[in-house]
Write an enzyme that holds these catalytic residues in place. Structure first.
Site, PDB file in Angstrom:
ATOM      1  CG  ASP A 260      -0.562  -0.490   2.445  1.00 51.61           C
ATOM      2  OD1 ASP A 260       0.589  -0.917   2.527  1.00 51.61           O
ATOM      3  OD2 ASP A 260      -1.338  -0.430   3.421  1.00 51.61           O
ATOM      4  CB  CYS A 360      -0.344   1.185   7.765  1.00 58.35           C
ATOM      5  SG  CYS A 360       0.657   1.260   6.290  1.00 58.35           S
TER       6      CYS A 360
HETATM    7  N1  NVA Z   1       7.224  -1.049   3.289  1.00 60.36           N
HETATM    8  C1  NVA Z   1       6.806   0.081   2.481  1.00 60.36           C
HETATM    9  C2  NVA Z   1       5.660   0.822   3.106  1.00 60.36           C
HETATM   10  C3  NVA Z   1       4.376   0.070   3.096  1.00 60.36           C
HETATM   11  C4  NVA Z   1       3.216   0.816   3.634  1.00 60.36           C
HETATM   12  C5  NVA Z   1       7.959   1.044   2.283  1.00 60.36           C
HETATM   13  O1  NVA Z   1       8.906   1.023   3.083  1.00 60.36           O
HETATM   14  O2  NVA Z   1       7.925   1.814   1.359  1.00 60.36           O
END
Ligand code: NVA
Length: 376
Positions: A260, A360
């Site tokens: 997301d 989130c």
């Molecule tokens: N893990 C992803 C964010 C997900 C909401 C990132 O670090 O860009």
């Protein structure tokens, strides 16, 4: 008023209340129908996760030292407090917009726990309900999460789940994973490019975080990641059955965890696509407007961050038009306006370093709408 009785109450369980047909407790089929009820997480008790290959595979490299040194301790109190104030403010904004906001229980994340395979010094948080639950129509599915310290994360939400269940929602959980060493890829090395991509999790058993899935009615889009394996995606596909199609996207991300900030359907025919991570979408999007956000200008800084600056692309729809956008990310606000949306500027910039944004920290429990197909 017509009433539909839960099957269990037909079998004599008088504890279960009748379902009012006009008050379905859980109903959310996509990311954009008008929002009526939402769970917003809690950050108060957040505890630093212990260092593990599952963290190494996703955490920004500049934060590794912090996690190595502080695993199992509470996060710095001033940072928690800044994040808490932002989250409580978001609750008020949602309530002002007429949305019913629900919260998880407060739990002590510093209590150690163990299984026959491993021990954890404590939990993580209940800040990100999007990670641990997938709402598909009237069903809430508890995800089989791969991080050991998230093993009991859903319990803070159980009073709400039981309430929804009593009122007629479907409640299920994917098989509880063992999370033994066999799940984790011993040979994992942080990949420098997609050419040497490897994942922290093996195919030992099904695992997924719900935030690796994105809902568009009958079509659900997934990414494989360091917390979601092929078997986890297969489990969900088989569980949902013939009414749904689960598509796996090609994602160009060497540290994937949660879809997301990468791919976000915003409204029928409109999808937000991270230009660094998605090179091409499946043919089914040929008639969709593909919206490319400007690269982030804000920097998450100060001690640690559990995600990249792309967290600003983690938006959340109040309805087809109104979208929560990071207030300090001016270019993104302007882009949403130019695309015909009505951005609601709000800042979660301190909360963001705990790894999540608007999408989130929320879990849409009820949106006004029905199951549809948005593709020809
Ligand atoms: N893990 C992803 C964010 C997900 C909401 C990132 O670090 O860009």
């Amino acid at each position: 008023m017509d009433q539909l009785y839960d099957q269990a109450s037909d079998q004599g369980d008088t504890q279960l209340k009748p379902i009012q047909l006009n008050q379905v407790p859980v109903n959310s089929h996509n990311e954009w129908d008008p929002l009526e009820e939402v769970i917003v997480g809690r950050i108060d008790d957040a505890t630093v996760p212990e260092w593990h290959v599952a963290l190494e595979s996703t955490m920004p490299e500049q934060s590794w030292d912090f996690f190595r040194r502080h695993g199992g301790e509470r996060f710095p109190q001033d940072m928690l407090e800044q994040a808490r104030v932002e989250l409580e403010g978001l609750v008020r904004v949602l309530e002002t917009a007429g949305v019913r906001v629900r919260r998880p229980e407060k739990v002590n994340q510093l209590l150690p726990f163990s299984t026959p395979h491993w021990r954890a010094k404590g939990g993580l948080y209940s800040a990100m309900p999007r990670d641990s639950f997938l709402v598909v129509g009237d069903e809430i599915i508890e995800a089989p999460m791969a991080w050991r310290n998230r093993y009991f994360e859903t319990h803070a939400f159980r009073p709400l789940l039981k309430e929804y269940f009593r009122a007629g929602a479907r409640w299920s959980a994917a098989p509880k994973p063992e999370l033994s060493d066999a799940l984790f890829n011993e040979a994992f090395r942080h990949p420098k490019s997609m050419a040497d991509m490897s994942y922290a999790v093996t195919e030992f058993e099904p695992v997924f975080d719900a935030a690796d899935f994105s809902r568009c009615g009958r079509d659900i889009f997934a990414q494989k990641s360091n917390v979601t394996n092929d078997m986890g995606i297969a489990w969900l596909r088989r569980h949902l059955g013939r009414d749904y199609r689960v598509h796996v996207l090609e994602v160009n991300d060497t540290h994937p965890m949660h879809i997301d900030a990468t791919f976000t359907p915003l409204a029928p025919g409109k999808v937000l696509v991270n230009p660094d991570r998605i090179e091409r979408l499946p043919e089914m999007f040929a008639n969709w407007q593909v919206l490319v956000p400007p690269r982030p200008t804000v920097e998450l800084s100060g001690g640690f961050s559990m995600c990249s600056n792309w967290i600003v692309a983690n938006t959340f729809m109040l309805d087809e038009k109104r979208v929560f956008v990071e207030a300090s990310e001016e270019p993104l606000l302007r882009a949403f306006e130019s695309w015909g949306f009505e951005p609601i500027p709000y800042s979660l910039i301190n909360f963001n370093r705990f790894g999540g944004g608007f999408h989130c920290c929320t879990l849409d429990i009820r949106r006004r709408g029905s199951l549809q197909s948005y593709f020809d």
